[in-house]
Scaffold this motif. Structure first.
Motif, PDB file in Angstrom:
ATOM      1  N   GLU A  56      -3.816  -9.397  -8.198  1.00 17.17           N
ATOM      2  CA  GLU A  56      -2.675  -8.687  -7.623  1.00 17.17           C
ATOM      3  C   GLU A  56      -2.961  -8.171  -6.214  1.00 17.17           C
ATOM      4  N   SER A  57      -4.210  -7.858  -5.919  1.00 16.11           N
ATOM      5  CA  SER A  57      -4.515  -7.294  -4.610  1.00 16.11           C
ATOM      6  C   SER A  57      -4.691  -8.361  -3.533  1.00 16.11           C
ATOM      7  N   LYS A  58      -4.768  -9.632  -3.909  1.00 15.80           N
ATOM      8  CA  LYS A  58      -4.942 -10.693  -2.908  1.00 15.80           C
ATOM      9  C   LYS A  58      -3.751 -10.771  -1.964  1.00 15.80           C
ATOM     10  N   VAL A  59      -2.561 -10.506  -2.471  1.00 14.87           N
ATOM     11  CA  VAL A  59      -1.364 -10.657  -1.655  1.00 14.87           C
ATOM     12  C   VAL A  59      -0.980  -9.374  -0.922  1.00 14.87           C
ATOM     13  N   LYS A  60      -1.717  -8.290  -1.147  1.00 12.84           N
ATOM     14  CA  LYS A  60      -1.404  -7.015  -0.500  1.00 12.84           C
ATOM     15  C   LYS A  60      -2.119  -6.910   0.832  1.00 12.84           C
ATOM     16  N   ASN A  61      -1.480  -6.241   1.761  1.00  9.45           N
ATOM     17  CA  ASN A  61      -2.089  -5.974   3.048  1.00  9.45           C
ATOM     18  C   ASN A  61      -2.702  -4.579   2.990  1.00  9.45           C
ATOM     19  N   MET A  62      -4.014  -4.491   3.098  1.00  8.88           N
ATOM     20  CA  MET A  62      -4.700  -3.208   2.949  1.00  8.88           C
ATOM     21  C   MET A  62      -4.376  -2.250   4.083  1.00  8.88           C
ATOM     22  N   LYS A  63      -3.935  -2.768   5.206  1.00  6.14           N
ATOM     23  CA  LYS A  63      -3.593  -1.918   6.339  1.00  6.14           C
ATOM     24  C   LYS A  63      -2.393  -1.015   6.004  1.00  6.14           C
ATOM     25  N   ASP A  64      -1.521  -1.467   5.117  1.00  4.02           N
ATOM     26  CA  ASP A  64      -0.359  -0.668   4.731  1.00  4.02           C
ATOM     27  C   ASP A  64      -0.745   0.549   3.898  1.00  4.02           C
ATOM     28  N   TYR A  65      -1.906   0.516   3.269  1.00  4.25           N
ATOM     29  CA  TYR A  65      -2.325   1.598   2.385  1.00  4.25           C
ATOM     30  C   TYR A  65      -3.321   2.550   3.034  1.00  4.25           C
ATOM     31  N   MET A  66      -3.706   2.278   4.263  1.00  2.00           N
ATOM     32  CA  MET A  66      -4.640   3.148   4.973  1.00  2.00           C
ATOM     33  C   MET A  66      -3.889   4.357   5.531  1.00  2.00           C
ATOM     34  N   LEU A  67      -4.540   5.514   5.547  1.00  2.00           N
ATOM     35  CA  LEU A  67      -3.922   6.721   6.097  1.00  2.00           C
ATOM     36  C   LEU A  67      -4.183   6.790   7.596  1.00  2.00           C
ATOM     37  N   THR A  68      -3.357   6.092   8.333  1.00  2.00           N
ATOM     38  CA  THR A  68      -3.421   6.157   9.788  1.00  2.00           C
ATOM     39  C   THR A  68      -2.335   7.104  10.276  1.00  2.00           C
ATOM     40  N   LYS A  69      -2.381   7.444  11.539  1.00  7.32           N
ATOM     41  CA  LYS A  69      -1.376   8.359  12.091  1.00  7.32           C
ATOM     42  C   LYS A  69       0.027   7.767  11.978  1.00  7.32           C
ATOM     43  N   GLU A  70       0.137   6.470  12.185  1.00  4.15           N
ATOM     44  CA  GLU A  70       1.443   5.811  12.088  1.00  4.15           C
ATOM     45  C   GLU A  70       2.003   5.887  10.674  1.00  4.15           C
ATOM     46  N   ASN A  71       1.163   5.619   9.691  1.00  2.39           N
ATOM     47  CA  ASN A  71       1.625   5.652   8.301  1.00  2.39           C
ATOM     48  C   ASN A  71       1.964   7.072   7.850  1.00  2.39           C
ATOM     49  N   ILE A  72       1.208   8.048   8.340  1.00  2.00           N
ATOM     50  CA  ILE A  72       1.509   9.443   7.991  1.00  2.00           C
ATOM     51  C   ILE A  72       2.855   9.839   8.581  1.00  2.00           C
ATOM     52  N   LYS A  73       3.130   9.419   9.812  1.00  2.00           N
ATOM     53  CA  LYS A  73       4.429   9.725  10.428  1.00  2.00           C
ATOM     54  C   LYS A  73       5.571   9.067   9.655  1.00  2.00           C
ATOM     55  N   LYS A  74       5.359   7.818   9.204  1.00  2.00           N
ATOM     56  CA  LYS A  74       6.385   7.131   8.416  1.00  2.00           C
ATOM     57  C   LYS A  74       6.675   7.877   7.121  1.00  2.00           C
ATOM     58  N   MET A  75       5.611   8.350   6.449  1.00  2.00           N
ATOM     59  CA  MET A  75       5.795   9.083   5.195  1.00  2.00           C
ATOM     60  C   MET A  75       6.531  10.401   5.434  1.00  2.00           C
ATOM     61  N   GLN A  76       6.209  11.089   6.545  1.00  2.00           N
ATOM     62  CA  GLN A  76       6.872  12.352   6.834  1.00  2.00           C
ATOM     63  C   GLN A  76       8.346  12.140   7.159  1.00  2.00           C
ATOM     64  N   GLU A  77       8.665  11.045   7.844  1.00  2.00           N
ATOM     65  CA  GLU A  77      10.066  10.732   8.141  1.00  2.00           C
ATOM     66  C   GLU A  77      10.832  10.434   6.860  1.00  2.00           C
TER      67      GLU A  77
END
Length: 86
Positions: A56-77
């Motif tokens: 199941e993890s072969k098709v996932k992009n791990m970059k989407d699950y990393m806590l970067t500043k961009e992803n934190i901003k997306k979650m807050q929005e």
């Protein structure tokens, strides 16, 4: 006939569950019953589950699950939009 990994995982899961239930169906004083239960548990948690997670993890992009500043901003929005809708 092409044999897919999901079929292999399903067969391992069925055989592990079958082994567990067979071990539970034997009498308590039977010395082989714990071996069936233990073998089924090992097959389920040390073979089938890692194979399933890897598949199941072969098709996932791990970059989407990393806590970067961009992803934190997306979650807050998304949180702000959800609270405004309520």
């Amino acid at each position: 006939m092409k044999f897919k990994l999901k079929h292999l995982v399903f067969l391992i899961m069925l055989s592990a569950l079958g082994s567990i239930f067979y071990g539970l169906s034997l009498k308590e004083d039977d010395p082989i019953a714990p071996k069936f239960i233990g073998g089924g548990t090992i097959g389920l948690f040390l073979v089938a589950m890692p194979l399933f997670l890897w598949k199941e993890s072969k098709v996932k992009n791990m970059k989407d699950y990393m806590l970067t500043k961009e992803n934190i901003k997306k979650m807050q929005e998304k949180e702000r939009k959800n609270t405004e809708n309520q």
